[in-house]
Design a protein around this motif. Structure first.
Motif, PDB file in Angstrom:
ATOM      1  N   HIS A  47      14.398  -1.593  -1.985  1.00 54.65           N
ATOM      2  CA  HIS A  47      14.490  -0.133  -1.911  1.00 54.65           C
ATOM      3  C   HIS A  47      14.136   0.546  -3.234  1.00 54.65           C
ATOM      4  CE1 HIS A  47      16.526   0.385   2.114  1.00 54.65           C
ATOM      5  NE2 HIS A  47      16.547  -0.927   1.948  1.00 54.65           N
ATOM      6  N   ARG A  48      13.309  -0.116  -4.043  1.00 54.90           N
ATOM      7  CA  ARG A  48      12.789   0.538  -5.243  1.00 54.90           C
ATOM      8  C   ARG A  48      11.506   1.299  -4.916  1.00 54.90           C
ATOM      9  NH1 ARG A  48      10.982  -3.207  -8.477  1.00 54.90           N
ATOM     10  NH2 ARG A  48      11.591  -5.102  -7.370  1.00 54.90           N
ATOM     11  N   LEU A  49      10.891   0.992  -3.767  1.00 52.53           N
ATOM     12  CA  LEU A  49       9.728   1.710  -3.262  1.00 52.53           C
ATOM     13  C   LEU A  49       9.975   2.065  -1.803  1.00 52.53           C
ATOM     14  CD1 LEU A  49       6.692  -0.444  -4.518  1.00 52.53           C
ATOM     15  CD2 LEU A  49       7.561   1.669  -5.546  1.00 52.53           C
ATOM     16  N   ASP A  50       9.315   3.121  -1.355  1.00 46.67           N
ATOM     17  CA  ASP A  50       9.321   3.488   0.059  1.00 46.67           C
ATOM     18  C   ASP A  50       8.005   3.107   0.743  1.00 46.67           C
ATOM     19  OD1 ASP A  50      11.897   4.897  -0.071  1.00 46.67           O
ATOM     20  OD2 ASP A  50      10.797   6.315  -1.325  1.00 46.67           O
ATOM     21  N   VAL A  51       6.918   3.196  -0.010  1.00 45.15           N
ATOM     22  CA  VAL A  51       5.580   2.848   0.485  1.00 45.15           C
ATOM     23  C   VAL A  51       4.881   2.053  -0.608  1.00 45.15           C
ATOM     24  CG1 VAL A  51       3.338   3.720   1.249  1.00 45.15           C
ATOM     25  CG2 VAL A  51       5.424   4.926   1.912  1.00 45.15           C
ATOM     26  N   GLY A  52       4.172   1.012  -0.225  1.00 47.72           N
ATOM     27  CA  GLY A  52       3.434   0.229  -1.210  1.00 47.72           C
ATOM     28  C   GLY A  52       2.077  -0.176  -0.675  1.00 47.72           C
ATOM     29  N   LEU A  53       1.138  -0.380  -1.576  1.00 47.72           N
ATOM     30  CA  LEU A  53      -0.188  -0.870  -1.190  1.00 47.72           C
ATOM     31  C   LEU A  53      -0.272  -2.356  -1.511  1.00 47.72           C
ATOM     32  CD1 LEU A  53      -2.650   1.964  -2.261  1.00 47.72           C
ATOM     33  CD2 LEU A  53      -1.520   1.582  -0.063  1.00 47.72           C
ATOM     34  N   LEU A  54      -0.607  -3.131  -0.492  1.00 49.61           N
ATOM     35  CA  LEU A  54      -0.785  -4.570  -0.639  1.00 49.61           C
ATOM     36  C   LEU A  54      -2.245  -4.907  -0.384  1.00 49.61           C
ATOM     37  CD1 LEU A  54       2.260  -5.820   1.462  1.00 49.61           C
ATOM     38  CD2 LEU A  54       2.126  -5.641  -1.020  1.00 49.61           C
ATOM     39  N   HIS A  55      -2.713  -5.956  -1.016  1.00 51.13           N
ATOM     40  CA  HIS A  55      -4.038  -6.432  -0.631  1.00 51.13           C
ATOM     41  C   HIS A  55      -4.073  -7.951  -0.624  1.00 51.13           C
ATOM     42  CE1 HIS A  55      -5.217  -6.116  -5.129  1.00 51.13           C
ATOM     43  NE2 HIS A  55      -5.160  -7.387  -4.838  1.00 51.13           N
ATOM     44  N   ASP A  56      -5.041  -8.466   0.105  1.00 52.20           N
ATOM     45  CA  ASP A  56      -5.356  -9.877   0.048  1.00 52.20           C
ATOM     46  C   ASP A  56      -6.866 -10.021   0.206  1.00 52.20           C
ATOM     47  OD1 ASP A  56      -5.883  -9.509   2.741  1.00 52.20           O
ATOM     48  OD2 ASP A  56      -4.438 -11.005   3.441  1.00 52.20           O
ATOM     49  N   TYR A  57      -7.330 -11.243   0.194  1.00 52.07           N
ATOM     50  CA  TYR A  57      -8.758 -11.522   0.359  1.00 52.07           C
ATOM     51  C   TYR A  57      -8.941 -12.353   1.623  1.00 52.07           C
ATOM     52  CZ  TYR A  57      -9.355  -9.951  -4.482  1.00 52.07           C
ATOM     53  OH  TYR A  57      -9.366  -9.204  -5.635  1.00 52.07           O
ATOM     54  N   ASP A  58     -10.061 -12.166   2.286  1.00 55.65           N
ATOM     55  CA  ASP A  58     -10.272 -12.913   3.523  1.00 55.65           C
ATOM     56  C   ASP A  58     -10.278 -14.418   3.285  1.00 55.65           C
ATOM     57  OD1 ASP A  58     -12.689 -12.962   2.198  1.00 55.65           O
ATOM     58  OD2 ASP A  58     -13.848 -12.027   3.805  1.00 55.65           O
ATOM     59  N   VAL A  59     -10.599 -14.829   2.060  1.00 57.50           N
ATOM     60  CA  VAL A  59     -10.626 -16.269   1.764  1.00 57.50           C
ATOM     61  C   VAL A  59      -9.253 -16.798   1.381  1.00 57.50           C
ATOM     62  CG1 VAL A  59     -13.058 -16.311   1.109  1.00 57.50           C
ATOM     63  CG2 VAL A  59     -11.325 -15.770  -0.623  1.00 57.50           C
ATOM     64  N   VAL A  60      -8.315 -15.930   1.028  1.00 58.05           N
ATOM     65  CA  VAL A  60      -6.941 -16.347   0.704  1.00 58.05           C
ATOM     66  C   VAL A  60      -5.963 -15.363   1.354  1.00 58.05           C
ATOM     67  CG1 VAL A  60      -7.284 -17.721  -1.387  1.00 58.05           C
ATOM     68  CG2 VAL A  60      -7.253 -15.244  -1.557  1.00 58.05           C
ATOM     69  N   PRO A  61      -5.865 -15.379   2.683  1.00 56.74           N
ATOM     70  CA  PRO A  61      -4.979 -14.431   3.360  1.00 56.74           C
ATOM     71  C   PRO A  61      -3.522 -14.674   3.014  1.00 56.74           C
ATOM     72  CG  PRO A  61      -5.779 -16.096   4.890  1.00 56.74           C
ATOM     73  CD  PRO A  61      -6.538 -16.294   3.618  1.00 56.74           C
ATOM     74  N   ILE A  62      -2.737 -13.588   3.032  1.00 52.63           N
ATOM     75  CA  ILE A  62      -1.313 -13.657   2.731  1.00 52.63           C
ATOM     76  C   ILE A  62      -0.532 -13.620   4.042  1.00 52.63           C
ATOM     77  CG2 ILE A  62       0.595 -12.515   1.531  1.00 52.63           C
ATOM     78  CD1 ILE A  62      -1.538 -13.729  -0.295  1.00 52.63           C
ATOM     79  N   ALA A  63       0.458 -14.496   4.154  1.00 52.34           N
ATOM     80  CA  ALA A  63       1.275 -14.534   5.373  1.00 52.34           C
ATOM     81  C   ALA A  63       2.105 -13.259   5.478  1.00 52.34           C
ATOM     82  CB  ALA A  63       2.202 -15.750   5.340  1.00 52.34           C
ATOM     83  N   PRO A  64       2.308 -12.731   6.684  1.00 54.23           N
ATOM     84  CA  PRO A  64       3.115 -11.518   6.862  1.00 54.23           C
ATOM     85  C   PRO A  64       4.551 -11.727   6.391  1.00 54.23           C
ATOM     86  CG  PRO A  64       1.906 -12.070   8.874  1.00 54.23           C
ATOM     87  CD  PRO A  64       1.766 -13.242   7.954  1.00 54.23           C
ATOM     88  N   ASP A  65       5.158 -10.670   5.894  1.00 55.64           N
ATOM     89  CA  ASP A  65       6.560 -10.682   5.486  1.00 55.64           C
ATOM     90  C   ASP A  65       7.390 -10.193   6.665  1.00 55.64           C
ATOM     91  OD1 ASP A  65       9.119  -9.779   4.423  1.00 55.64           O
ATOM     92  OD2 ASP A  65       8.255 -10.086   2.450  1.00 55.64           O
ATOM     93  N   PRO A  66       8.389 -10.945   7.129  1.00 51.96           N
ATOM     94  CA  PRO A  66       9.134 -10.543   8.327  1.00 51.96           C
ATOM     95  C   PRO A  66       9.946  -9.270   8.163  1.00 51.96           C
ATOM     96  CG  PRO A  66      10.177 -12.435   7.270  1.00 51.96           C
ATOM     97  CD  PRO A  66       8.858 -12.238   6.598  1.00 51.96           C
TER      98      PRO A  66
END
Length: 298
Positions: free
Chosen positions: A140-159
């Motif tokens: 709860h230090r942020l309300d909205v954040g920008l995340l990125h990944d690359y198609d060659v190293v995708p990041i698993a979703p956070d539950p």
């Protein structure tokens, strides 16, 4: 009745691994966290933790409760969002976290639009590497954040997090002007060149290492820099080559040639699961999407 704040502590313990880390994340003392978890055990009526010396692991009941905690925390977010919508208006603090190239390009038009359309919002921006954004949202230090990944190293979703796609960019190989065009695979052509690499542990570094490995070599680092303006300045000074996403190469300096690669960097808007309907979060998402749509228009 189970206390939601204590459920959050247990969930964070499953993620962070130690009571000390949970205490640091919540600005508590380890003793206070232990007391709250002991109270949660009494509420549950079952042992939730197994203690071996200084190590703490979850019992079977603890793991079950963590799974249900994700549902409870999302429900609480939806409840807060519904109450905020009933209150009317888009007001109050809105804490946004974004990586540097987005802060320079996407955020300014989005902030202007938000300030014009919703003057009651208190906008606060924090520049963060994407790897730090999920924890900041969960805590709860942020309300909205920008995340990125690359198609060659995708990041698993956070539950615990949810979000929507925002932008997909071409990734360029940045080389000094005058570098011969090797033809074929652009990366293989610069396999012997020095590189300007991001810091180890960042997504940019991981993606570069993966792409170079796929091209049959390991990049030889001459410099390390995480700010793409610095990266491009070093490339222009003939100090090496680097990978740069389009968002960071909108206005490259003289002396740099950009070679498009088939790789893509993908940016998404993230928030806590259940918070999509919060008026401030929805307004921010809409402003960011509008800014992204007009970003590369000429």
């Amino acid at each position: 009745m189970l206390d939601a704040r204590r459920l959050r502590l247990l969930h964070d313990l499953s993620r962070l691994g130690t009571i000390a880390a949970v205490a640091q994340a919540h600005a508590y003392t380890p003793s206070a966290v232990s007391q709250q978890l002991a109270a949660l055990e009494r509420e549950a009526g079952l042992p939730l933790l197994e203690r071996t010396g200084r190590r703490v692991t979850l019992t079977a009941a603890g793991r079950v409760l963590v799974g249900h905690a994700e549902v409870v925390l999302a429900a609480l977010e939806r409840t807060s969002a519904a109450l905020a919508e009933m209150a009317g208006g888009v007001t109050g603090p809105l804490r946004i976290g974004a990586f540097p190239s987005a802060v320079r390009t996407l955020l300014p038009p989005a902030l202007v639009a938000l300030g014009r359309e919703h003057p009651g919002l208190e906008l606060m921006v924090t520049e963060l590497d994407p790897v730090a954004v999920p924890a900041a949202l969960r805590e709860h230090r942020l309300d909205v954040g920008l995340l990125h990944d690359y198609d060659v190293v995708p990041i698993a979703p956070d539950p615990v997090l949810d979000g929507v796609p925002l932008l997909e960019e071409t990734v360029f190989l940045a080389v000094p002007e005058g570098t011969p065009d090797g033809g074929g695979d652009p990366l293989r052509a610069v396999r012997d060149a020095p590189w300007v690499l991001a810091s180890p542990g960042t997504l940019c570094h991981t993606a570069t290492a993966h792409l170079c490995r796929a091209a049959g070599f390991r990049p030889r680092a001459r410099h390390h820099a995480d700010d793409f303006s610095t990266v491009l300045a070093l490339v222009a000074a003939d100090q090496g080559v680097s990978l740069v996403p389009r968002l960071a190469a909108v206005d490259p300096p003289a002396g740099v040639r950009l070679v498009p690669l088939p790789t893509r960097r993908r940016t998404r808007i993230a928030y806590r699961r259940g918070a999509a309907g919060h008026p401030a979060v929805a307004a921010c998402s809409a402003a960011l999407r509008a800014a992204a749509e007009g970003l590369f228009e000429s």
